[in-house]
Design a protein around this motif. Structure first.
Motif, PDB file in Angstrom:
ATOM      1  N   GLU A 229     -18.560  27.691  22.186  1.00 26.72           N
ATOM      2  CA  GLU A 229     -18.046  28.041  23.515  1.00 26.72           C
ATOM      3  C   GLU A 229     -16.595  28.466  23.370  1.00 26.72           C
ATOM      4  OE1 GLU A 229     -19.708  24.291  25.839  1.00 26.72           O
ATOM      5  OE2 GLU A 229     -19.372  24.047  23.686  1.00 26.72           O
ATOM      6  N   LEU A 230     -16.094  29.171  24.386  1.00 28.45           N
ATOM      7  CA  LEU A 230     -14.714  29.631  24.349  1.00 28.45           C
ATOM      8  C   LEU A 230     -13.818  28.867  25.321  1.00 28.45           C
ATOM      9  CD1 LEU A 230     -15.366  33.456  24.030  1.00 28.45           C
ATOM     10  CD2 LEU A 230     -14.442  31.946  22.273  1.00 28.45           C
ATOM     11  N   LEU A 231     -14.425  28.111  26.251  1.00 32.40           N
ATOM     12  CA  LEU A 231     -13.661  27.338  27.227  1.00 32.40           C
ATOM     13  C   LEU A 231     -14.273  25.959  27.385  1.00 32.40           C
ATOM     14  CD1 LEU A 231     -13.251  30.028  30.018  1.00 32.40           C
ATOM     15  CD2 LEU A 231     -11.383  29.098  28.659  1.00 32.40           C
TER      16      LEU A 231
ATOM     17  N   VAL B 173      -3.927  31.187  20.768  1.00 33.84           N
ATOM     18  CA  VAL B 173      -4.920  32.253  20.977  1.00 33.84           C
ATOM     19  C   VAL B 173      -6.218  31.790  20.337  1.00 33.84           C
ATOM     20  CG1 VAL B 173      -5.498  34.671  20.675  1.00 33.84           C
ATOM     21  CG2 VAL B 173      -3.107  33.992  20.901  1.00 33.84           C
ATOM     22  N   ARG B 174      -7.257  31.733  21.150  1.00 31.79           N
ATOM     23  CA  ARG B 174      -8.533  31.154  20.731  1.00 31.79           C
ATOM     24  C   ARG B 174      -9.575  32.271  20.583  1.00 31.79           C
ATOM     25  NH1 ARG B 174     -10.493  26.989  25.015  1.00 31.79           N
ATOM     26  NH2 ARG B 174      -8.812  25.666  24.238  1.00 31.79           N
ATOM     27  N   PHE B 175     -10.229  32.330  19.433  1.00 27.29           N
ATOM     28  CA  PHE B 175     -11.315  33.295  19.255  1.00 27.29           C
ATOM     29  C   PHE B 175     -12.326  32.751  18.257  1.00 27.29           C
ATOM     30  CE2 PHE B 175      -7.731  34.592  16.608  1.00 27.29           C
ATOM     31  CZ  PHE B 175      -8.288  34.723  15.342  1.00 27.29           C
ATOM     32  N   GLY B 176     -13.435  33.465  18.110  1.00 28.53           N
ATOM     33  CA  GLY B 176     -14.536  33.012  17.260  1.00 28.53           C
ATOM     34  C   GLY B 176     -14.410  33.509  15.838  1.00 28.53           C
ATOM     35  N   ASN B 177     -15.554  33.745  15.212  1.00 29.10           N
ATOM     36  CA  ASN B 177     -15.582  34.143  13.811  1.00 29.10           C
ATOM     37  C   ASN B 177     -15.101  35.583  13.639  1.00 29.10           C
ATOM     38  OD1 ASN B 177     -17.268  31.809  12.436  1.00 29.10           O
ATOM     39  ND2 ASN B 177     -18.226  32.280  14.390  1.00 29.10           N
ATOM     40  N   VAL B 178     -14.456  35.834  12.512  1.00 27.38           N
ATOM     41  CA  VAL B 178     -14.052  37.201  12.189  1.00 27.38           C
ATOM     42  C   VAL B 178     -14.868  37.687  10.990  1.00 27.38           C
ATOM     43  CG1 VAL B 178     -11.737  37.188  13.164  1.00 27.38           C
ATOM     44  CG2 VAL B 178     -12.089  36.280  10.878  1.00 27.38           C
ATOM     45  N   LEU B 179     -15.298  38.918  11.071  1.00 27.15           N
ATOM     46  CA  LEU B 179     -16.136  39.481  10.010  1.00 27.15           C
ATOM     47  C   LEU B 179     -15.327  39.695   8.746  1.00 27.15           C
ATOM     48  CD1 LEU B 179     -17.988  42.136  12.160  1.00 27.15           C
ATOM     49  CD2 LEU B 179     -19.021  40.118  11.146  1.00 27.15           C
ATOM     50  N   GLY B 180     -15.847  39.206   7.645  1.00 25.82           N
ATOM     51  CA  GLY B 180     -15.222  39.492   6.353  1.00 25.82           C
ATOM     52  C   GLY B 180     -14.117  38.551   5.950  1.00 25.82           C
TER      53      GLY B 180
ATOM     54  N   LYS C  13     -14.068  26.741  17.967  1.00 28.06           N
ATOM     55  CA  LYS C  13     -14.592  25.434  17.563  1.00 28.06           C
ATOM     56  C   LYS C  13     -13.768  24.287  18.146  1.00 28.06           C
ATOM     57  CE  LYS C  13     -16.787  27.200  13.398  1.00 28.06           C
ATOM     58  NZ  LYS C  13     -16.670  28.601  13.845  1.00 28.06           N
ATOM     59  N   ALA C  14     -12.604  24.627  18.756  1.00 25.84           N
ATOM     60  CA  ALA C  14     -11.784  23.606  19.417  1.00 25.84           C
ATOM     61  C   ALA C  14     -12.353  23.236  20.781  1.00 25.84           C
ATOM     62  CB  ALA C  14     -10.356  24.127  19.576  1.00 25.84           C
ATOM     63  N   VAL C  15     -13.336  23.985  21.252  1.00 27.82           N
ATOM     64  CA  VAL C  15     -13.920  23.746  22.576  1.00 27.82           C
ATOM     65  C   VAL C  15     -15.087  22.767  22.442  1.00 27.82           C
ATOM     66  CG1 VAL C  15     -14.972  24.815  24.590  1.00 27.82           C
ATOM     67  CG2 VAL C  15     -13.265  26.081  23.257  1.00 27.82           C
ATOM     68  N   ASN C  16     -15.011  21.648  23.171  1.00 26.10           N
ATOM     69  CA  ASN C  16     -16.047  20.613  23.071  1.00 26.10           C
ATOM     70  C   ASN C  16     -16.456  20.403  21.614  1.00 26.10           C
ATOM     71  OD1 ASN C  16     -16.060  20.473  25.902  1.00 26.10           O
ATOM     72  ND2 ASN C  16     -17.615  22.088  26.038  1.00 26.10           N
ATOM     73  N   PRO C  17     -15.497  20.059  20.753  1.00 27.95           N
ATOM     74  CA  PRO C  17     -15.753  20.093  19.309  1.00 27.95           C
ATOM     75  C   PRO C  17     -16.795  19.096  18.848  1.00 27.95           C
ATOM     76  CG  PRO C  17     -13.664  19.010  19.776  1.00 27.95           C
ATOM     77  CD  PRO C  17     -14.145  19.588  21.078  1.00 27.95           C
ATOM     78  N   SER C  18     -17.606  19.545  17.908  1.00 29.69           N
ATOM     79  CA  SER C  18     -18.582  18.670  17.269  1.00 29.69           C
ATOM     80  C   SER C  18     -18.201  18.423  15.817  1.00 29.69           C
ATOM     81  CB  SER C  18     -19.979  19.300  17.329  1.00 29.69           C
ATOM     82  OG  SER C  18     -19.987  20.524  16.610  1.00 29.69           O
ATOM     83  N   SER C  19     -17.074  18.993  15.403  1.00 26.67           N
ATOM     84  CA  SER C  19     -16.647  18.889  14.000  1.00 26.67           C
ATOM     85  C   SER C  19     -15.208  18.395  13.927  1.00 26.67           C
ATOM     86  CB  SER C  19     -16.748  20.256  13.325  1.00 26.67           C
ATOM     87  OG  SER C  19     -15.841  21.174  13.919  1.00 26.67           O
ATOM     88  N   ILE C  20     -14.865  17.863  12.774  1.00 23.95           N
ATOM     89  CA  ILE C  20     -13.480  17.452  12.513  1.00 23.95           C
ATOM     90  C   ILE C  20     -12.550  18.651  12.606  1.00 23.95           C
ATOM     91  CG2 ILE C  20     -11.918  16.730  10.661  1.00 23.95           C
ATOM     92  CD1 ILE C  20     -13.159  14.382  11.921  1.00 23.95           C
ATOM     93  N   MET C  21     -12.968  19.767  12.006  1.00 23.38           N
ATOM     94  CA  MET C  21     -12.118  20.959  12.050  1.00 23.38           C
ATOM     95  C   MET C  21     -11.829  21.369  13.489  1.00 23.38           C
ATOM     96  SD  MET C  21     -11.425  24.346  12.365  1.00 23.38           S
ATOM     97  CE  MET C  21     -12.863  25.388  12.449  1.00 23.38           C
ATOM     98  N   GLY C  22     -12.880  21.454  14.317  1.00 21.98           N
ATOM     99  CA  GLY C  22     -12.694  21.841  15.705  1.00 21.98           C
ATOM    100  C   GLY C  22     -11.820  20.848  16.469  1.00 21.98           C
TER     101      GLY C  22
END
Length: 610
Positions: A548-550, A443-450, A410-419
């Motif tokens: 996105e990741l980059l 280290v950048r990654f997406g959602n984690v299950l659970g 979410k840090a990539v081209n962020p649309s949110s305050i958190m990102g």
């Protein structure tokens, strides 16, 4: 008819064995002498029968023939029975010779042996047959289909067929893609076809449960089979792991329900244990946010590399206590230090670093909920930006060797305050890396299950409540990986650090959230829209349809690990960044529009609607 106790069952088999001994010896003597037994041999027969009863009975008891559950008998039990009978009869033959002074004719001895083996083995086989038939005659509620006709599938089938705990289930057959097994039988059960036949067979036989028994199959293969099974309406279970099969822990009771993780089809992470050990073992390691989903898993995995001390820092006492108790149980010799602290409190952090002198820092503490942070931008800045700055500054001041920050796609081209705040945090550690002896990486990654507050637990709660399941938008997609997988890769990425990198984890294929909701409903034994409805609530503040990741300015290069990539470091003017931080400090208590204006100036790809 009630169940026999073990003692009564043993007595019945013992009486049957004694009768068999007398019948076998009597028939052998009658055959030897054409039904006219001479007086001397009558007395010998009596002595032989009595000694065989005592000695052979003792031999059977010695070989624990009365301690076995014959409804589960296999070739091994029959071999042990034969040993007991042969040993007992040889000793009885010798004892009879000593007592009567005459040898029992070998023809009588051999025929007695044959009859005893036949009758004792047959009686036990008949016992098993009666029990199995009695089970089959009971009303059978559930039809079961086993996918995989190999050793594992055979073990599962055998236990279901013989265990009293599963008398309400009947296996109708196996599924296997191996052409050589087609139309063959396993324990009398047919191999009915390959995976393409699953849907047809479920309908034809009204299958209630499907068991996937393929512990050595690749994850992608398992995922394909699950995708077929989930469309049938049958409940799907899977064996836990190949390790359980190899170590002999496999049993029906260890079967688990199929989870969303199984649908991802991702192979286990291969880690460079030596590389990780080189920077974690015998080091003082600090984990911030140690009570959270990622932080606690970091602690579990780091503990296996034998750090000299593991510091668990968190703001919530309950979560820190929970992970502390777990680690003390699993790693009783590990030196643990639990630290209740807020990363926004610079003086407290300074005290922690001065006292414990950590050598490696994993920074996982952060506010991560997008809609919440959208409504509370001040707190997002305090924690994600200035909290990270405090930890990073302390790492520099106390000469930490390596600093690994957990970031987000979410840090990539962020649309949110958190990102946006996570992107600013990335920028800060990249800037401080240029002037510090510490190696800083993110280290950048997406959602984690659970993870806590993520979509999967929420969907499960809604399904358990009978629905409806709430999806924000039918076209929304996200990247997913499991918590252990993400953490393994985070620790591995730390071993590649030279300073200033943003490592990007291979998240696989993006998953449509609507498909995820439908899969969870089906895996819970329900049909989407029929049993459990799905409602669309609309996108929340700060959300994007896809992540996105980059960034557009970042290129990516590979590392020695196939699932870890390096984003090209951004050129960050440290003096300009410090100036922008001062601007943020000035407006942090002002209205949200002012805060977002400053963030938009600092993060070029962030935009907001005033």
């Amino acid at each position: 008819m009630g169940k026999l106790s073990n003692r009564n069952r043993m007595l019945i088999i013992l009486v049957i064995d004694i009768c068999i001994i007398w019948v076998a010896i009597s028939i052998s003597y009658l055959f030897r002498f054409n039904s006219q037994i001479p007086p001397f041999y009558e007395s010998q027969m009596l002595v032989f029968a009595l000694t065989t009863t005592v000695i052979c009975g003792s031999s059977l008891a010695f070989f624990r023939m009365y301690k076995r559950m014959w409804q589960y008998a296999s070739i091994g039990e029959i071999i042990e029975l034969a040993k007991a009978i042969i040993l007992g009869l040889v000793l009885s033959y010798a004892t009879t010779y000593i007592l009567s002074g005459e040898r029992v004719p070998l023809s009588i001895t051999s025929r007695t042996l044959e009859l005893m083996l036949l009758l004792m083995g047959g009686s036990r086989f008949l016992w098993r047959l009666i029990r199995v038939n009695r089970t089959k005659k009971k009303e059978l509620a559930n039809h079961v289909l086993v996918v995989g006709a190999g050793d594992c599938g055979a073990l599962i089938a055998k236990e279901i067929m013989t265990s009293n705990s599963f008398t309400g289930n009947r296996i109708i057959g196996f599924i296997d893609d191996d052409l050589h097994k087609r139309n063959m039988q396993v324990y009398g059960l047919p191999v009915l076809g390959n995976r393409l036949q699953i849907e047809r067979l479920v309908q034809q036989y009204q299958v209630h449960d499907i068991i996937i028994a393929m512990p050595s199959a690749k994850r992608a293969n398992i995922s394909d089979i699950i995708n077929i099974c989930k469309l049938t309406g049958a409940k799907v279970k899977i064996i836990p792991s190949i390790n359980d099969f190899i170590k002999g822990r496999l049993a029906v009771k260890t079967l688990r329900n199929v989870e969303v993780e199984d649908l991802l089809g991702r192979e286990p992470v291969m880690t460079d244990l030596e590389g990780i050990a080189n920077y974690v073992s015998e080091k003082v390691v600090l984990v911030t946010g140690a009570g959270g989903s990622i932080g606690s898993e970091l602690c579990r995995q780091i503990a296996t590399f034998n750090p000299s001390a593991l510091l668990l820092l968190g703001h919530g006492e309950n979560s820190i206590y929970t992970i502390e108790m777990e680690l003390r149980t699993k790693f009783p010799t590990l030196q643990l230090e639990t630290i209740i602290a807020d990363i926004q409190d610079r003086s407290r952090l300074d005290e922690v670093f001065r006292r414990f002198k950590p050598q490696v820092v994993f920074h996982a503490a952060a506010h991560k909920h997008v809609p919440l942070m959208e409504r509370n931008p001040t707190e997002a800045l305090k924690n994600n930006v200035f909290g990270t700055k405090n930890v990073a500054d302390c790492a520099d001041k106390y000469k930490v060797e390596r600093f690994v920050m957990i970031s987000s796609d979410k840090a990539v081209n962020p649309s949110s305050i958190m990102g946006a705040t996570k992107r600013i945090a990335e920028m800060y550690i990249q800037s401080i890396n240029t002037v510090s002896e510490t190696q800083y990486v993110a280290v950048r990654f997406g959602n984690v299950l659970g993870s806590r507050g993520s979509v999967i637990p929420r969907f499960k709660e809604q399904i358990a409540a009978g629905g409806p399941v709430t999806v924000t938008h039918p076209d929304m997609v996200r990247y997913f990986m499991t918590i252990p997988e993400a953490v393994q890769l985070v620790i591995q990425a730390g071993s590649f650090a030279k300073g200033g990198e943003i490592f990007v984890l291979d998240m696989g294929k993006p998953v449509k959230i609507l498909d995820l909701a439908q899969d969870l409903i089906r895996l819970s034994g329900y049909e989407p829209y029929a049993d459990i409805d799905i409602n669309f609530s609309g996108m929340r503040e700060g959300e994007k349809l896809f992540e996105e990741l980059l960034t557009t300015e970042e290129a990516v290069s590979s590392t020695q690990h196939e699932r870890i990539y390096i984003g090209k470091p951004s050129q960050i003017n440290r003096a300009e960044l410090e100036l922008q931080f001062k601007r943020i400090e000035k407006v942090i208590s002002e209205d949200q529009a002012s805060i977002k204006d400053v963030i938009e100036h600092l993060v070029p790809f962030y935009s907001h609607v005033s």
